[in-house]
Motif scaffolding. Sequence first.
Motif, PDB file in Angstrom:
ATOM      1  N   ALA A 100       0.824  -1.215   0.000  1.00  0.00           N
ATOM      2  CA  ALA A 100       0.000   0.000   0.000  1.00  0.00           C
ATOM      3  C   ALA A 100       0.857   1.264   0.000  1.00  0.00           C
ATOM      4  O   ALA A 100       0.515   2.262  -0.645  1.00  0.00           O
ATOM      5  N   CYS A 101       1.968   1.238   0.728  1.00  0.00           N
ATOM      6  CA  CYS A 101       2.862   2.400   0.757  1.00  0.00           C
ATOM      7  C   CYS A 101       3.307   2.769  -0.651  1.00  0.00           C
ATOM      8  O   CYS A 101       3.268   3.941  -1.045  1.00  0.00           O
ATOM      9  N   ILE A 102       3.756   1.766  -1.389  1.00  0.00           N
ATOM     10  CA  ILE A 102       4.281   2.038  -2.731  1.00  0.00           C
ATOM     11  C   ILE A 102       3.161   2.342  -3.709  1.00  0.00           C
ATOM     12  O   ILE A 102       3.228   3.271  -4.501  1.00  0.00           O
ATOM     13  N   ARG A 103       2.102   1.523  -3.652  1.00  0.00           N
ATOM     14  CA  ARG A 103       1.063   1.572  -4.679  1.00  0.00           C
ATOM     15  C   ARG A 103       0.146   2.784  -4.528  1.00  0.00           C
ATOM     16  O   ARG A 103      -0.222   3.419  -5.509  1.00  0.00           O
ATOM     17  N   PHE A 104      -0.226   3.092  -3.280  1.00  0.00           N
ATOM     18  CA  PHE A 104      -1.247   4.131  -3.096  1.00  0.00           C
ATOM     19  C   PHE A 104      -0.726   5.411  -2.444  1.00  0.00           C
ATOM     20  O   PHE A 104      -1.303   6.473  -2.618  1.00  0.00           O
ATOM     21  N   LEU A 105       0.319   5.290  -1.637  1.00  0.00           N
ATOM     22  CA  LEU A 105       0.680   6.427  -0.787  1.00  0.00           C
ATOM     23  C   LEU A 105       1.954   7.142  -1.221  1.00  0.00           C
ATOM     24  O   LEU A 105       2.310   8.163  -0.638  1.00  0.00           O
ATOM     25  N   ASN A 106       2.631   6.597  -2.239  1.00  0.00           N
ATOM     26  CA  ASN A 106       3.915   7.165  -2.666  1.00  0.00           C
ATOM     27  C   ASN A 106       4.859   7.330  -1.469  1.00  0.00           C
ATOM     28  O   ASN A 106       5.500   8.365  -1.281  1.00  0.00           O
ATOM     29  N   GLU A 107       4.903   6.278  -0.666  1.00  0.00           N
ATOM     30  CA  GLU A 107       5.752   6.284   0.528  1.00  0.00           C
ATOM     31  C   GLU A 107       6.742   5.135   0.469  1.00  0.00           C
ATOM     32  O   GLU A 107       6.421   4.055  -0.012  1.00  0.00           O
ATOM     33  N   ASP A 108       7.897   5.354   1.029  1.00  0.00           N
ATOM     34  CA  ASP A 108       8.882   4.285   1.158  1.00  0.00           C
ATOM     35  C   ASP A 108       8.579   3.507   2.442  1.00  0.00           C
ATOM     36  O   ASP A 108       8.706   4.043   3.543  1.00  0.00           O
ATOM     37  N   PRO A 109       8.156   2.248   2.314  1.00  0.00           N
ATOM     38  CA  PRO A 109       7.788   1.482   3.523  1.00  0.00           C
ATOM     39  C   PRO A 109       8.955   1.315   4.492  1.00  0.00           C
ATOM     40  O   PRO A 109       8.740   1.258   5.709  1.00  0.00           O
ATOM     41  N   ALA A 118      17.947   1.585  -7.733  1.00  0.00           N
ATOM     42  CA  ALA A 118      18.007   1.151  -6.336  1.00  0.00           C
ATOM     43  C   ALA A 118      19.215   1.767  -5.658  1.00  0.00           C
ATOM     44  O   ALA A 118      20.334   1.650  -6.135  1.00  0.00           O
ATOM     45  N   LYS A 119      18.976   2.475  -4.579  1.00  0.00           N
ATOM     46  CA  LYS A 119      20.075   3.105  -3.849  1.00  0.00           C
ATOM     47  C   LYS A 119      20.507   2.267  -2.649  1.00  0.00           C
ATOM     48  O   LYS A 119      21.432   2.648  -1.925  1.00  0.00           O
ATOM     49  N   SER A 120      19.795   1.183  -2.405  1.00  0.00           N
ATOM     50  CA  SER A 120      20.085   0.372  -1.228  1.00  0.00           C
ATOM     51  C   SER A 120      19.532  -1.035  -1.454  1.00  0.00           C
ATOM     52  O   SER A 120      18.749  -1.265  -2.379  1.00  0.00           O
ATOM     53  N   GLU A 121      19.939  -1.930  -0.588  1.00  0.00           N
ATOM     54  CA  GLU A 121      19.390  -3.283  -0.670  1.00  0.00           C
ATOM     55  C   GLU A 121      17.880  -3.263  -0.383  1.00  0.00           C
ATOM     56  O   GLU A 121      17.127  -4.066  -0.922  1.00  0.00           O
ATOM     57  N   GLU A 122      17.458  -2.328   0.452  1.00  0.00           N
ATOM     58  CA  GLU A 122      16.018  -2.197   0.718  1.00  0.00           C
ATOM     59  C   GLU A 122      15.268  -1.894  -0.583  1.00  0.00           C
ATOM     60  O   GLU A 122      14.175  -2.419  -0.818  1.00  0.00           O
ATOM     61  N   ASP A 123      15.847  -1.028  -1.402  1.00  0.00           N
ATOM     62  CA  ASP A 123      15.222  -0.710  -2.687  1.00  0.00           C
ATOM     63  C   ASP A 123      15.127  -1.948  -3.576  1.00  0.00           C
ATOM     64  O   ASP A 123      14.110  -2.174  -4.249  1.00  0.00           O
ATOM     65  N   VAL A 124      16.184  -2.758  -3.565  1.00  0.00           N
ATOM     66  CA  VAL A 124      16.167  -3.982  -4.385  1.00  0.00           C
ATOM     67  C   VAL A 124      15.047  -4.903  -3.911  1.00  0.00           C
ATOM     68  O   VAL A 124      14.300  -5.488  -4.710  1.00  0.00           O
ATOM     69  N   LEU A 125      14.901  -5.007  -2.603  1.00  0.00           N
ATOM     70  CA  LEU A 125      13.851  -5.877  -2.051  1.00  0.00           C
ATOM     71  C   LEU A 125      12.461  -5.376  -2.427  1.00  0.00           C
ATOM     72  O   LEU A 125      11.552  -6.148  -2.719  1.00  0.00           O
ATOM     73  N   MET A 126      12.330  -4.058  -2.434  1.00  0.00           N
ATOM     74  CA  MET A 126      11.062  -3.457  -2.855  1.00  0.00           C
ATOM     75  C   MET A 126      10.756  -3.882  -4.292  1.00  0.00           C
ATOM     76  O   MET A 126       9.637  -4.283  -4.617  1.00  0.00           O
ATOM     77  N   TYR A 127      11.785  -3.805  -5.123  1.00  0.00           N
ATOM     78  CA  TYR A 127      11.634  -4.200  -6.527  1.00  0.00           C
ATOM     79  C   TYR A 127      11.352  -5.707  -6.643  1.00  0.00           C
ATOM     80  O   TYR A 127      10.529  -6.143  -7.456  1.00  0.00           O
ATOM     81  N   PRO A 151       7.591  -5.577  -8.605  1.00  0.00           N
ATOM     82  CA  PRO A 151       8.465  -5.031  -9.660  1.00  0.00           C
ATOM     83  C   PRO A 151       7.895  -3.768 -10.308  1.00  0.00           C
ATOM     84  O   PRO A 151       8.585  -2.733 -10.358  1.00  0.00           O
ATOM     85  N   GLU A 152       6.672  -3.811 -10.762  1.00  0.00           N
ATOM     86  CA  GLU A 152       6.140  -2.663 -11.505  1.00  0.00           C
ATOM     87  C   GLU A 152       5.991  -1.422 -10.636  1.00  0.00           C
ATOM     88  O   GLU A 152       6.481  -0.347 -10.971  1.00  0.00           O
ATOM     89  N   ASN A 153       5.301  -1.602  -9.503  1.00  0.00           N
ATOM     90  CA  ASN A 153       5.038  -0.430  -8.668  1.00  0.00           C
ATOM     91  C   ASN A 153       6.297   0.104  -7.999  1.00  0.00           C
ATOM     92  O   ASN A 153       6.450   1.314  -7.816  1.00  0.00           O
ATOM     93  N   ALA A 154       7.209  -0.797  -7.656  1.00  0.00           N
ATOM     94  CA  ALA A 154       8.462  -0.341  -7.047  1.00  0.00           C
ATOM     95  C   ALA A 154       9.251   0.473  -8.061  1.00  0.00           C
ATOM     96  O   ALA A 154       9.848   1.496  -7.727  1.00  0.00           O
TER      97      ALA A 154
END
Lengths: 461, 461
Positions: free
Chosen positions: B53-62, B421-430, B434-437
């Motif tokens: 929901a953070c990524i898809r609807f809220l434009n937030e980094d979980p 991706a600036k971090s491993e967290e970003d990679v995990l988000m992806y 994949p699409e929304n990240a």
Amino acid sequence: MSKLKITETALRDGHQSLIATRLKTEEILPILEKMDEAGYHSLEVWGGATFDACIRFLNEDPWARLREIRKRVRNTKLQMLLRGQNLLGYRHYGDDVVEKFVEKSIENGIDIIRIFDALNDYRNIKTSVEATRKYGGHAQICIAYTTSEVHTVDYYVEKVREIDAMGADSICIKDMAGILMPNVAYELIKRMKEVTELPIELHTHCTSGIADMLYMKAVEAGVDIIDTGISPFSGGTAQPATEVFAETFRGHERDPELDMDILAEIADYFKPIKEKYRAEGILNPKVMDTEPKTLKYQVPGGMLSNLLSQLEGQGAADKYEDVLNEIPRVRKDLGYPPLVTPLSQMVGTQSVFNVLTGGRYKVVPKEIKDYVMGMYGQSPAPVDEEIKKIIIGDETPITHRPADDIEPEFDRLAAEIGDLAKSEEDVLMYALFPENAKKFLENRGKPQVEEVEEYHINLVI
Amino acid sequence: MSKLKITETALRDGHQSLIATRLKTEEILPILEKMDEAGYHSLEVWGGATFDACIRFLNEDPWARLREIRKRVRNTKLQMLLRGQNLLGYRHYGDDVVEKFVEKSIENGIDIIRIFDALNDYRNIKTSVEATRKYGGHAQICIAYTTSEVHTVDYYVEKVREIDAMGADSICIKDMAGILMPNVAYELIKRMKEVTELPIELHTHCTSGIADMLYMKAVEAGVDIIDTGISPFSGGTAQPATEVFAETFRGHERDPELDMDILAEIADYFKPIKEKYRAEGILNPKVMDTEPKTLKYQVPGGMLSNLLSQLEGQGAADKYEDVLNEIPRVRKDLGYPPLVTPLSQMVGTQSVFNVLTGGRYKVVPKEIKDYVMGMYGQSPAPVDEEIKKIIIGDETPITHRPADDIEPEFDRLAAEIGDLAKSEEDVLMYALFPENAKKFLENRGKPQVEEVEEYHINLVI
Ligand SMILES: [Co+2]
Ligand SMILES: [Co+2]
């Protein structure tokens, strides 16, 4: 232990609590034969605010509703709620009116009359209890439940003895505010069972979120009957859901033996009706919210929100906490009245006055003066002597039954309404709600004026 | 018995269940210091649908949300929900991704990871449990609760032994459908306590109306922790209200010792937020309704309404009862899968197909084929041999852990997303979405495009 009995509240307290008592007779009738087969102990269908709502909002004859219901419910008992000497109205009525009202309620179809007095002053229900028995009805006497220094389990057990001595057929613990805690109920019911053979019924509201657990412990303690509402008219400010208790105790020694398929049909019938009232805004979604502050302040949920909006209206919302802290002091001053209509409004208003007028009891509403004068009956504990002096000076409160001061009034009321009344039921309608009954009786039989339809256009630009 | 512990769910399951996971970080942060002082055992704040929901609807980094929460919660444990090898996504991931995700969750602030597999096939949670322990987290393993011939108390007790052997730190009975009956819970917990020393937590939803009574009996049986939500985010499809349990057990041997004043402040904080979402229509008032049919059909409320609208969409609403009767047959055929996402949707769809296509298993969705092929793990009971033959013919299902077939994939995913991706967290988000990240990472740091404001004009003519 015997099977748990269920009183279905959807047709009275359920719609009164959730949709402002707006259920129409035509919405009630088609499902009654089905409800009659579900295995309920009784259906609460009349009394409370339904009488007033029929005349005031629905252009319906409440007596006719009752007769139509009775025609379709052959096996299940029909139940109503009666406010003792207040009947279903807003003042104490003469004994002759009270007796006639009870007689006609039973004659038109009621089996069980649940009778209560806000102060648990049983002199205020004496006439209605005696009339119920005289006309062959089942008289259920209420304990209006509240908490205070004097409202101990011992206090309530003493009330049970009084109820027994009055010749009641059953007892109702009426937890109108939803503040009876499960463990307290367990002890209370166990203790009550030690001193009475009468069946004990428990009535509560879900407002504070405690209701289901309350019923569970009450059933374990041996309560005979609980009040529940079919799921679409359950929860929130109404009663717990009928199906949940039918399922929870299925196969147990207290199995209420309700027919689950029929309950599902009843729920399916009421669902679209609920949706209609939701769409029309008559079902306010907020009534479904849980408000545990009731438990913290021991003040009913409705009273909390009323107080807040009253204070907001005077730009004094910041005094909310002060008022909440004043309420228990006012209750103590006044001998711990239970916070139920009209006492909850009276105590709330006095508390607001005490906080906002810069001095306690500097301003005292007439209703509080009448209360201290004994016009509502005897307070649970004596009113504080100093406060009494401030409020009524040297006047002496009455100590007799308030209705002793009321002359017989049925004949006078019958003469007043004259030919408009075609029956004693019509006279009683006029006795309770003079203005609205008159309007209703005048328009009876005339073609209904069509309301001008409003067109709502929702533009999104 | 020890004090009852409370996990507060408002910040995860509460808003996920009631307002489609729309609570924003800016709405969460201001109250956290207060929540940290209330006396909770833990705050469930992350995982489940919140990441998506953070990524898809809220434009937030979980991940940023988690770090901001951790900064403000110094004393109370932070908890998340993880779907085993599925993590927070929709497929089985490689073990290296699972391990990295768990590592980063703990590094960013999580204390307790609640881990579950829809089939209770613990091979699907092995990697995440081991990773949790490796990185110093508390691994809570779930029993996904359902009912069937094979899902006896003995079955669950056997699961407890498995959980114990896996080195879990605690056990959660996850009653996602709200169908665990109070008396069953009482027996289950008593029996579990005989075979394990691990703390037992109970998680349920109010949907069917049974939740409060369930908790009451569970507490009497000695459950260690219950999941509740502060009142504005309680009830309906969410958890029972926190304040109610704090009050009910106040002064008892199991007193959870929560600070009632602080709970009231937390409730006051969330009330206007809830009202905002109600006004915006994101809080659908129907989620507050009680749906006891869940108890009758043993089918989650959400699944019931989905099925009905699916059938209505095909003009086959009259087949609703047939489909409800088909569901238990399909479950039996398939070895009694618990009705939890994604299995509930799969069983529901197969049941609809069986009724509407004029022959059982004439049409079988790919997901059901995969299920029978063992791609979701081991079914609670074996799939019926004849049905298996119809669905997969002569093919042989796998019997190994499904994730054994997945190659390590973190490095490949890191290469795919590249500099975004600036971090491993970003990679995990992806990895998870994949699409929304990708969209989120591309737009990160860019000024937000203002949505065009809509003007609603309500004309009454
Ligand atoms: Co009531
Ligand atoms: Co949940």
